[in-house]
Write an enzyme that holds these catalytic residues in place. Sequence first.
Site, PDB file in Angstrom:
ATOM      1  N   PRO A  86      54.897   5.918 -13.010  1.00  0.00           N
ATOM      2  CA  PRO A  86      55.687   5.028 -12.152  1.00  0.00           C
ATOM      3  C   PRO A  86      55.641   5.464 -10.696  1.00  0.00           C
ATOM      4  O   PRO A  86      55.766   6.654 -10.376  1.00  0.00           O
ATOM      5  CB  PRO A  86      57.108   5.157 -12.734  1.00  0.00           C
ATOM      6  CG  PRO A  86      56.891   5.501 -14.167  1.00  0.00           C
ATOM      7  CD  PRO A  86      55.664   6.367 -14.187  1.00  0.00           C
ATOM      8  N   CYS A  87      55.472   4.475  -9.815  1.00  0.00           N
ATOM      9  CA  CYS A  87      55.244   4.799  -8.401  1.00  0.00           C
ATOM     10  C   CYS A  87      56.520   4.884  -7.580  1.00  0.00           C
ATOM     11  O   CYS A  87      56.501   5.405  -6.464  1.00  0.00           O
ATOM     12  CB  CYS A  87      54.327   3.748  -7.781  1.00  0.00           C
ATOM     13  SG  CYS A  87      55.060   2.084  -7.710  1.00  0.00           S
ATOM     14  N   GLN A  88      57.641   4.380  -8.099  1.00  0.00           N
ATOM     15  CA  GLN A  88      58.837   4.248  -7.274  1.00  0.00           C
ATOM     16  C   GLN A  88      59.302   5.559  -6.626  1.00  0.00           C
ATOM     17  O   GLN A  88      59.751   5.542  -5.471  1.00  0.00           O
ATOM     18  CB  GLN A  88      59.978   3.640  -8.103  1.00  0.00           C
ATOM     19  CG  GLN A  88      59.818   2.160  -8.408  1.00  0.00           C
ATOM     20  CD  GLN A  88      58.861   1.887  -9.558  1.00  0.00           C
ATOM     21  OE1 GLN A  88      58.405   2.810 -10.221  1.00  0.00           O
ATOM     22  NE2 GLN A  88      58.564   0.620  -9.792  1.00  0.00           N
ATOM     23  N   PHE A  90      57.654   7.778  -5.272  1.00  0.00           N
ATOM     24  CA  PHE A  90      56.768   8.161  -4.165  1.00  0.00           C
ATOM     25  C   PHE A  90      56.613   7.061  -3.117  1.00  0.00           C
ATOM     26  O   PHE A  90      55.945   7.247  -2.124  1.00  0.00           O
ATOM     27  CB  PHE A  90      55.387   8.511  -4.712  1.00  0.00           C
ATOM     28  CG  PHE A  90      55.417   9.498  -5.843  1.00  0.00           C
ATOM     29  CD1 PHE A  90      55.589  10.851  -5.605  1.00  0.00           C
ATOM     30  CD2 PHE A  90      55.291   9.083  -7.154  1.00  0.00           C
ATOM     31  CE1 PHE A  90      55.627  11.766  -6.637  1.00  0.00           C
ATOM     32  CE2 PHE A  90      55.322   9.980  -8.203  1.00  0.00           C
ATOM     33  CZ  PHE A  90      55.495  11.333  -7.944  1.00  0.00           C
TER      34      PHE A  90
END
Length: 351
Positions: A86-88, A90
């Site tokens: 999951p990118c959230q 960063f």
Amino acid sequence: MTKCYLVDFFCGCGGTSHGFQQAGWTVAMGIDIDKQASESYRENFPNASFINKDIAQITKQEFIKELQSAYPQYKKGKVAFSLCAPCQPFSMNNYDRLNTKDERLNLLDKSLEFIKLIEPDFIFLENVPGMKMDKQKGPFSKFLQYIEDYNYKEIHSIINACDYGVPQSRKRLVLIACKGCQNVDYPLATHGDMYTKKHVTVADTIRDLPPIQAGYPPPPHLKLHQCRGLSDINTTRMLATPKDGGSRRDWPEGLMLNCHKKTSGFGNVYGRMWWDKPAPTLTTKCTSISCGRFGHPEQDRAITLLEALLLQSFPENYILVGNFEDKARQIGNAVPPKLAKVFAEHLKKMM
């Protein structure tokens, strides 16, 4: 011919898996904690093993059992791990990014146990550029040190998906690593001003879809061709937004929100896409005009689920499970399959 297997961690609805499958890889296993995304994945990859759990709760014995149940001969082939966490945590839009209390920061660390266990031949990682900006203390730096210690040669850089044929400007950090290789390189970009192929545009991708109205049921043969309804004021705002790239800056003052009068930031919200450009970066809120430049270039509405799916380079018949919000989230979170396919083909060439 050597058989190639993919184990797709944090797989979501399967963007990476679909791209690798198109490149001739066998999708061996998917892993994700999200229930609706997991159901979508199972629908599209019925022959793959699947674990619907937090990676921290998966034992080594369970992992091996699931992998062997689908492909007992996987050790005789080449194995790639996809680690698109999951990118959230960063994201540069996250003002609390790299918060040490966010457990998602540790997902890369948790995947290392399985790298030790299987020692995959290849690793593929895609995430937002912010993952790279963690100085020397963050999870990405630690991950790089680990794979170097375990004889992986890697290359990572920030690329734009539109340069590889995706109809969307989507800048992402992409890493590929090879066990025991001396040299690792990137696939060459294929689209853009410097290449023979032009960027794939919004018009190339969705212009031929039938027109629809905001909030109306989708056509029977295109069940994902559905968009959100609009309030009266937002309908008026869309009517006041010029076609093909217009924005809220074109509105009369009476239509502007108070928060927009105080700042020049977030200028893309309530904007329309351009026909002759790739779409902007699609997010989990890409079907809402208030969350970005997600208005249709011509029709007075946000883009539909189907349009978002196609702009992420999925096929029209891809199966998504869940309600409208679930499907939009899965689309926005996905790795564009066309991007994954380019890198999957490159990994095969590296053999």
